[in-house]
Design a protein around this motif. Structure first.
Motif, PDB file in Angstrom:
ATOM      1  N   UNK A 107       0.833  -1.203   0.000  1.00 47.18           N
ATOM      2  CA  UNK A 107       0.000   0.000   0.000  1.00 47.18           C
ATOM      3  C   UNK A 107       0.867   1.251   0.000  1.00 47.18           C
ATOM      4  N   UNK A 108       0.324   2.312  -0.585  1.00 44.12           N
ATOM      5  CA  UNK A 108       0.969   3.605  -0.550  1.00 44.12           C
ATOM      6  C   UNK A 108       0.100   4.579   0.209  1.00 44.12           C
ATOM      7  N   UNK A 109       0.423   5.852   0.126  1.00 45.01           N
ATOM      8  CA  UNK A 109      -0.428   6.858   0.759  1.00 45.01           C
ATOM      9  C   UNK A 109      -1.744   6.994   0.005  1.00 45.01           C
ATOM     10  N   UNK A 110      -1.656   6.842  -1.310  1.00 44.65           N
ATOM     11  CA  UNK A 110      -2.869   6.825  -2.117  1.00 44.65           C
ATOM     12  C   UNK A 110      -3.436   5.408  -2.107  1.00 44.65           C
ATOM     13  N   UNK A 119      12.832  -4.343  -4.063  1.00 45.16           N
ATOM     14  CA  UNK A 119      14.225  -4.657  -3.705  1.00 45.16           C
ATOM     15  C   UNK A 119      14.256  -5.543  -2.476  1.00 45.16           C
ATOM     16  N   UNK A 120      15.180  -6.523  -2.480  1.00 48.06           N
ATOM     17  CA  UNK A 120      15.444  -7.364  -1.317  1.00 48.06           C
ATOM     18  C   UNK A 120      16.872  -7.129  -0.842  1.00 48.06           C
ATOM     19  N   UNK A 121      17.069  -7.098   0.477  1.00 52.10           N
ATOM     20  CA  UNK A 121      18.400  -6.889   1.046  1.00 52.10           C
ATOM     21  C   UNK A 121      19.272  -8.131   0.879  1.00 52.10           C
ATOM     22  N   UNK A 122      20.496  -8.067   1.377  1.00 52.51           N
ATOM     23  CA  UNK A 122      21.444  -9.172   1.262  1.00 52.51           C
ATOM     24  C   UNK A 122      20.869 -10.478   1.803  1.00 52.51           C
ATOM     25  N   UNK A 123      20.253 -10.436   2.973  1.00 54.91           N
ATOM     26  CA  UNK A 123      19.703 -11.649   3.592  1.00 54.91           C
ATOM     27  C   UNK A 123      18.218 -11.832   3.317  1.00 54.91           C
ATOM     28  N   UNK A 124      17.603 -10.860   2.656  1.00 53.25           N
ATOM     29  CA  UNK A 124      16.167 -10.917   2.421  1.00 53.25           C
ATOM     30  C   UNK A 124      15.348 -10.454   3.605  1.00 53.25           C
ATOM     31  N   UNK A 125      16.011  -9.950   4.640  1.00 57.79           N
ATOM     32  CA  UNK A 125      15.311  -9.536   5.857  1.00 57.79           C
ATOM     33  C   UNK A 125      14.634  -8.184   5.707  1.00 57.79           C
ATOM     34  N   UNK A 126      15.128  -7.352   4.789  1.00 60.96           N
ATOM     35  CA  UNK A 126      14.526  -6.039   4.542  1.00 60.96           C
ATOM     36  C   UNK A 126      14.008  -5.988   3.110  1.00 60.96           C
ATOM     37  N   UNK A 127      12.792  -5.499   2.963  1.00 58.82           N
ATOM     38  CA  UNK A 127      12.153  -5.399   1.643  1.00 58.82           C
ATOM     39  C   UNK A 127      11.790  -3.945   1.401  1.00 58.82           C
ATOM     40  N   UNK A 128      12.144  -3.438   0.242  1.00 56.28           N
ATOM     41  CA  UNK A 128      11.749  -2.086  -0.168  1.00 56.28           C
ATOM     42  C   UNK A 128      10.733  -2.198  -1.292  1.00 56.28           C
ATOM     43  N   UNK A 129       9.650  -1.444  -1.151  1.00 55.94           N
ATOM     44  CA  UNK A 129       8.593  -1.458  -2.163  1.00 55.94           C
ATOM     45  C   UNK A 129       8.294  -0.028  -2.580  1.00 55.94           C
ATOM     46  N   UNK A 130       8.587   0.303  -3.839  1.00 59.44           N
ATOM     47  CA  UNK A 130       8.257   1.620  -4.373  1.00 59.44           C
ATOM     48  C   UNK A 130       6.895   1.586  -5.038  1.00 59.44           C
ATOM     49  N   UNK A 131       6.147   2.685  -4.898  1.00 60.29           N
ATOM     50  CA  UNK A 131       4.789   2.751  -5.431  1.00 60.29           C
ATOM     51  C   UNK A 131       4.682   3.865  -6.470  1.00 60.29           C
ATOM     52  N   UNK A 132       3.639   3.800  -7.282  1.00 60.88           N
ATOM     53  CA  UNK A 132       3.496   4.806  -8.341  1.00 60.88           C
ATOM     54  C   UNK A 132       2.948   6.135  -7.853  1.00 60.88           C
ATOM     55  N   UNK A 133       2.663   6.238  -6.541  1.00 64.67           N
ATOM     56  CA  UNK A 133       2.283   7.545  -5.987  1.00 64.67           C
ATOM     57  C   UNK A 133       3.476   8.250  -5.341  1.00 64.67           C
ATOM     58  N   UNK A 134       4.699   7.693  -5.496  1.00 65.50           N
ATOM     59  CA  UNK A 134       5.909   8.302  -4.946  1.00 65.50           C
ATOM     60  C   UNK A 134       6.261   7.832  -3.550  1.00 65.50           C
ATOM     61  N   UNK A 135       5.484   6.933  -2.985  1.00 68.78           N
ATOM     62  CA  UNK A 135       5.753   6.443  -1.639  1.00 68.78           C
ATOM     63  C   UNK A 135       6.613   5.187  -1.678  1.00 68.78           C
ATOM     64  N   UNK A 136       7.311   4.922  -0.561  1.00 71.26           N
ATOM     65  CA  UNK A 136       8.183   3.765  -0.431  1.00 71.26           C
ATOM     66  C   UNK A 136       7.946   3.128   0.932  1.00 71.26           C
ATOM     67  N   UNK A 137       7.739   1.809   0.943  1.00 69.74           N
ATOM     68  CA  UNK A 137       7.564   1.080   2.191  1.00 69.74           C
ATOM     69  C   UNK A 137       8.839   0.304   2.502  1.00 69.74           C
ATOM     70  N   UNK A 138       9.310   0.434   3.745  1.00 71.00           N
ATOM     71  CA  UNK A 138      10.438  -0.351   4.249  1.00 71.00           C
ATOM     72  C   UNK A 138       9.870  -1.417   5.169  1.00 71.00           C
ATOM     73  N   UNK A 139      10.082  -2.683   4.824  1.00 72.39           N
ATOM     74  CA  UNK A 139       9.508  -3.796   5.585  1.00 72.39           C
ATOM     75  C   UNK A 139      10.620  -4.605   6.231  1.00 72.39           C
ATOM     76  N   UNK A 145       7.430  -5.339  10.702  1.00 72.95           N
ATOM     77  CA  UNK A 145       7.092  -3.924  10.847  1.00 72.95           C
ATOM     78  C   UNK A 145       7.243  -3.234   9.506  1.00 72.95           C
ATOM     79  N   UNK A 146       6.374  -2.268   9.251  1.00 67.55           N
ATOM     80  CA  UNK A 146       6.392  -1.540   7.991  1.00 67.55           C
ATOM     81  C   UNK A 146       6.425  -0.039   8.263  1.00 67.55           C
ATOM     82  N   UNK A 147       7.318   0.655   7.544  1.00 69.29           N
ATOM     83  CA  UNK A 147       7.397   2.111   7.620  1.00 69.29           C
ATOM     84  C   UNK A 147       7.140   2.665   6.227  1.00 69.29           C
ATOM     85  N   UNK A 148       6.219   3.613   6.133  1.00 69.39           N
ATOM     86  CA  UNK A 148       5.830   4.185   4.850  1.00 69.39           C
ATOM     87  C   UNK A 148       6.316   5.623   4.753  1.00 69.39           C
ATOM     88  N   UNK A 149       7.070   5.927   3.693  1.00 71.67           N
ATOM     89  CA  UNK A 149       7.638   7.256   3.495  1.00 71.67           C
ATOM     90  C   UNK A 149       7.216   7.804   2.138  1.00 71.67           C
TER      91      UNK A 149
END
Length: 312
Positions: A107-110, A119-139, A145-149
Motif C-alpha cells: 500500500x501507498x499513501x494513495x 528490492x530485497x536486502x542481502x539476507x532478504x530480511x529487509x524489503x523495499x517497495x516503491x509505489x506509483x504515488x511516490x511512496x516507499x515502504x520499508x519492511x 514492521x512496515x514504515x511508509x515514506x
C-alpha cells in the motif's frame, strides 16, 4: 574489429558464449550478484529459477500459483529469497525449499497506488517497495514492521539499500534521486535531472553514483562531496541508458541502452572504450540484468531470455 566513430576508435565485441534459457520474451529477469543464478519471468507468466553454470532449472511456478499477475522480480544477495510483485501484492519464496514464505498486499499513501519497484536486502530480511504515488515502504521481515515514506512526487522506478543497509537510494519519474535514512526516512542527499531517471548505479563502496535521465543528462557523482566527477562523452542525442554497472573499483562503467547496445566506459575521462550488441531474437531486445562474473567476464540476461558472456 575496430571501427571509427564519434572521433574515436571503438572495438566491437562478440559474445564468448550464448545460452538461451527460455524461448519467449520476458516481463522481467534478474541475475544473482555472483552470476551463478538467473531468474526469468516470461510472457506466459512462467517464473523460473536457473543454475547459470549448468542451465539446470531449479524451481518453477505458473500464473496459477499467484493471486495476481506478476511484473517485478527481486533476489536477495545471498540467493535464499526471491520476491515477486504484481500491481498490489508481494510474494516471497524461500529458494532453498522452493516454498512460498509469505504473501501480503502493498500500500501507498494513495489507496489506489500500485507497485512500481522492488528490492530485497542481502539476507532478504529487509524489503523495499516503491509505489506509483511516490511512496516507499520499508519492511522488516523479522518483526513484520512496515514504515511508509513519501519520498517522490511521481512513480518510484528504482529502490535499493546502501551503506550497510543504513541508507536507501531511490529514484523516480520526477527526475529526483534521493539518498535517505532507512529507518527514519530523513533525507541525507538529493540530486535531480531534468527528465525522469532511466538508470542509476552505485559502485561497490557507495562512493560513486551514476545517474542518467531519459534525455542526454548523465553524471557520475562523488557521494562524499556530492560533486560531479565526470560525465559520459558521446555525440548522439537522446542516448537512453537502461542499466549501469561500476566495475574495477569504479574506474570503469558498463551501460546498457534501451536497445541492444552495451558500452564500456572510462569513468575518469567519460570516454567510450568499446561497445557491442547483445544477440537479438525479437524486435526491441534489451538487457534486463548484467553482473561481473568471478572470472572478470560480464554476464548479461536479455529480454529474450538469453544469457551471454563477454570478455572485457
Amino acid at each position: 574489429m575496430a571501427i571509427s566513430g564519434c572521433n574515436q576508435a571503438v572495438n566491437i565485441k562478440k559474445p564468448d558464449n550464448i545460452e538461451p534459457l527460455v524461448h519467449e520474451t520476458l516481463i522481467d529477469g534478474v541475475l544473482s550478484n555472483d552470476a551463478s543464478m538467473a531468474i526469468t519471468l516470461g510472457r506466459s507468466r512462467i517464473l523460473s529459477v536457473w543454475d547459470v553454470t549448468t542451465s539446470q532449472l531449479l524451481h518453477q511456478w505458473s500464473d496459477d500459483d499467484f493471486d495476481e499477475t506478476n511484473y517485478l522480480l527481486a533476489l536477495s544477495g545471498n540467493k535464499q529469497y526471491l520476491a515477486t510483485a504484481g500491481k498490489h501484492k508481494i510474494s516471497i519464496f524461500n529458494l532453498e525449499t522452493g516454498k512460498l514464505d509469505i504473501r501480503w498486499p502493498a500500500q501507498g499513501f494513495n489507496p489506489d497506488a500500485s507497485i512500481s519497484s522492488l528490492f530485497l536486502s542481502q539476507t532478504g530480511s529487509t524489503i523495499l517497495v516503491g509505489m506509483n504515488d511516490g511512496s516507499i515502504t520499508v519492511i522488516q521481515r523479522s518483526s513484520m514492521t512496515m514504515s511508509l515514506f513519501k519520498q517522490h512526487s511521481a512513480a518510484v522506478n528504482h529502490v535499493e539499500l546502501s551503506n550497510f543497509e543504513q541508507q536507501v537510494l531511490s529514484t523516480g519519474l520526477d527526475g529526483d534521486v534521493h539518498i535517505w535514512a532507512t529507518y527514519s526516512g530523513e533525507l541525507i542527499n538529493s540530486f535531480s535531472r531534468p527528465q525522469q531517471i532511466s538508470s542509476v548505479s552505485y559502485d561497490e563502496a557507495n562512493r560513486r553514483l551514476f545517474i542518467a535521465d531519459a534525455l542526454d543528462n548523465n553524471v557520475i557523482i562523488d557521494t562524499q562531496t556530492a560533486l560531479p566527477v565526470s560525465k559520459l562523452d558521446y555525440l548522439e542525442r537522446y542516448r537512453y541508458f537502461r542499466q549501469a554497472l561500476f566495475i574495477n573499483h569504479s574506474k570503469n562503467l558498463i551501460t546498457a541502452t534501451s536497445k541492444q547496445s552495451v558500452i564500456y566506459w572510462d569513468t575518469l575521462t567519460g570516454k567510450e572504450l568499446s561497445h557491442w550488441d547483445i544477440t537479438a531474437y525479437t524486435a526491441g531486445t534489451t538487457v534486463f540484468s548484467m553482473v561481473l562474473k568471478p572470472n572478470g567476464k560480464l554476464l548479461t540476461l536479455s529480454s529474450d531470455g538469453a544469457l551471454e558472456t563477454w570478455s572485457l
